[in-house]
Design a protein around this motif. Structure first.
Motif, short mmCIF file in Angstrom:
data_model
loop_
_atom_site.label_atom_id
_atom_site.label_comp_id
_atom_site.label_asym_id
_atom_site.label_seq_id
_atom_site.Cartn_x
_atom_site.Cartn_y
_atom_site.Cartn_z
N SER A 1 -10.19 10.17 -2.86
CA SER A 1 -10.87 8.89 -3.56
C SER A 1 -12.11 9.44 -4.08
CB SER A 1 -11.24 7.96 -2.58
OG SER A 1 -10.07 7.32 -1.89
N TYR B 1 -3.67 10.22 -6.82
CA TYR B 1 -3.26 9.00 -6.15
C TYR B 1 -2.22 9.16 -5.45
CZ TYR B 1 -6.54 5.54 -8.52
OH TYR B 1 -7.66 4.93 -8.87
N ASN C 1 -0.85 2.59 -5.88
CA ASN C 1 -1.38 4.10 -6.13
C ASN C 1 -0.44 4.55 -7.01
OD1 ASN C 1 -3.56 3.71 -4.65
ND2 ASN C 1 -2.74 4.60 -2.83
#
Length: 590
Positions: free
Chosen positions: A481, A525, A539
């Protein structure tokens, strides 16, 4: 030779005019008012023009057998040269060129006479400089090589002391006068070499430029005619070329010489006869340039580690170092060394050999880190933000290089974490509105650094037979992230501020980084771990979008296809495969 009785009084008058012209050019011009910056030089030009007319008339009345002929002609050459120099100084370039050519033509029929040689070479130097300023390096090269050839021929065939202008005019001119033909032949030739170094650089002949630059520095040392700060900076700058050509021994020697000269100069400053203000100015200039030389030392350490890393990754590659040095030393001469300087203690600070082990890498790392910290004492964030950020980025790269030589994965991660701390610390203190270019670099490097740590963690998980702990999974998600967030900051900065839209065509310098950022985002992702299938689907969609962006862009832009030639095939494959995975997830949710 003393002038004959016929011309003695005329020569006395010419000598007085010459001294007056020199005084106007060298001294009085420094005090000219801002609204008349060339007043003194115009006055000198008027005097020189009178001298030229008188000398031309004398030459018309005598022949080459006259005992005063050589002196008169030498005087005329000097006057043409001074006129040309003044015209260049007063921005009358075409007139200056014409006058300098008159000097060359006037003396060319017997150019190797001791009375003519300095004026000839100085005029050719000035013409070379003029054409360089006109951005015509090939034309400049012709004049400068002509000057070099004249000096070499004179030294070989004549080898007599050359007569300078004050001696020809029997004039008394202070030694502080530095311009024009009043300088020695050796100093004039050193200028030729210095200009040639610049010209070969402009012509992208870096090897020749390096050789001429070193030769200039060496001659300046031998004649003790140099400014210590400028000399050290030029030596350190040359080291950058040498190290890039993998001549680490030569590069280190030049850096050592630069530091030696700066330390020597620092010891002399306290004994100089100058007021406190001048002393402070000298100290500030020294501190500034010492920081620059220190940064060059740091670049040396960084490149040594980087090249050592590449060399180990390309097993079996023949070392390029000896090949390059052999090419540079094509005449068999011992080039790129200053034998008059005792610099061993400076060279012993760091090796010039390729790094093979972590212990050796750590020694280079610690010394390079010391140099970077020293440079940050001058280049602070408050006073030199851009330079400070570059030093921090170098520090980050230093940890990255060291991590390569470390086998322990946990210690590798900690090294990359230090990179994160360095980059995030400086990024928090910068306003993107004023430092957008710098912030882009930091976002991009931070994203890559988080990705590097992520890869280390993933490899450890894959190598382990045990089930990953919740803490390990949270760590994976945090790293992925954080990398995505920084890549996104970078990409958002490329959008149009008013429309918030991404440009249809990305500028050439940002095209590869921008497309590569999308590629990384697509991969990252897919690395996020979540038990929530709905989040997982989102995602995957974001991953598809990132890969699709690259595919679509490359279909429209040939430049994109070329820059992403390796990655494009993978992106096209992902665009085909991921929707199938997404469809399966959707069915599972139902």
């Amino acid at each position: 030779m003393e002038p004959s009785g016929d011309f003695r009084e005329v020569f006395i008058e010419l000598r007085e005019k010459y001294e007056k012209a020199c005084l106007l050019i060298e001294e009085e011009s420094k005090s000219d008012p801002e609204n008349a910056p060339y007043r003194s030089k115009y006055a000198a030009s008027k005097i020189l023009t009178e001298m030229k007319s008188k000398l031309v008339n004398i030459l018309d009345d005598i022949n080459a057998e006259n005992s005063d002929y050589v002196t008169v002609k030498a005087m005329l050459g000097i006057v043409w040269l001074l006129l040309g120099t003044v015209s260049l100084d007063t921005e009358e370039l075409s007139t200056g060129e014409e006058q300098l050519m008159k000097c060359v033509e006037c003396l060319s029929d017997d150019a190797l006479r001791p009375e003519y040689i300095i004026s000839q070479i100085t005029a050719l130097n000035q013409l070379g400089l003029l054409w360089s300023q006109r951005d015509q390096p090939k034309k400049s090269q012709e004049f400068l090589e002509q000057a070099e050839t004249l000096y070499k021929t004179y030294s070989k065939e004549i080898n007599l002391p050359a007569t300078d202008a004050p001696s020809i005019f029997k004039a008394t001119v202070p030694e502080t006068y530095s311009s024009g033909p009043g300088t020695s032949l050796e100093k004039t030739h050193t200028l030729t070499l210095y200009y040639l170094a610049q010209i070969y650089g402009a012509l992208s002949d870096n090897r020749k430029s390096a050789i001429y630059c070193h030769t200039t520095l060496k001659r300046q040392l031998e004649t003790k005619d140099f400014d210590p700060i400028d000399w050290a900076l030029n030596a350190a700058t040359l080291s950058q070329y040498l190290m890039e050509k993998v001549g680490f021994k030569e590069a280190r020697h030049h850096l050592a010489a630069a530091s030696f000269i700066l330390d020597q100069y620092e010891g002399e400053i306290g004994h100089m006869n100058c007021n406190e203000e001048e002393l402070a100015a000298r100290g500030e200039r020294l501190a500034h340039r010492r920081a620059d030389v220190t940064r060059c030392w740091a670049k040396y350490g960084l490149l040594l580690l980087s090249n050592s890393k590449e060399r180990l990754m390309e097993q079996g590659e023949t070392t390029k170092q000896s090949e390059e040095v052999e090419q540079i030393n094509e005449n068999g001469d011992v080039l790129f060394a200053f034998s008059s300087l005792e610099v061993n203690s400076y060279e012993d600070q760091i090796t010039d050999k390729y790094i093979l082990t972590f212990d050796d890498a750590r020694k280079v790392f610690l010394k390079t880190q010391e140099w970077l910290n020293e440079a940050k004492q001058y280049y602070t964030l408050d006073s030199h933000a851009s330079d400070y950020v570059q030093i921090v980025q170098d520090h980050s790269q230093l940890f990255s290089h060291l991590a390569f030589f470390e086998d322990d994965e946990e210690r590798q991660s900690r090294m990359h974490k230090r990179r994160v701390d360095l980059l995030e610390s400086v990024l928090q203190q910068l306003n993107p509105q004023y430092y957008m270019l710098v912030c882009r670099q930091l976002w991009y490097e931070l994203a890559l650094t988080y990705s590097d740590i992520l890869d280390i963690k993933l490899e450890r998980l894959q190598a382990s037979d045990s089930r990953p702990t919740p803490h390990a999974l949270r760590k994976i998600n945090h790293l992925a992230s954080s990398s995505i967030a920084n890549f996104t900051h970078f990409l958002d900065s490329l959008k149009d501020p008013s429309t918030k839209e991404f440009p249809d065509t990305i500028s050439e310098d940002l095209e590869r980084p921008a497309l590569n950022a999308h590629c990384h985002i697509g991969r990252l992702y897919s690395k996020l771990v979540t038990p929530d299938k709905k989040v997982n689907r989102e995602n995957i969609k974001k991953s598809i979008d990132a890969y699709q962006f690259i595919v679509d862009y490359c279909e429209k832009h040939e430049s994109g296809r070329q820059k992403m030639s390796v990655e494009l095939g993978v992106c096209q494959e992902m665009v085909q495969l991921l929707p199938l995975k997404l469809e399966k997830l959707t069915q599972d949710v139902k």
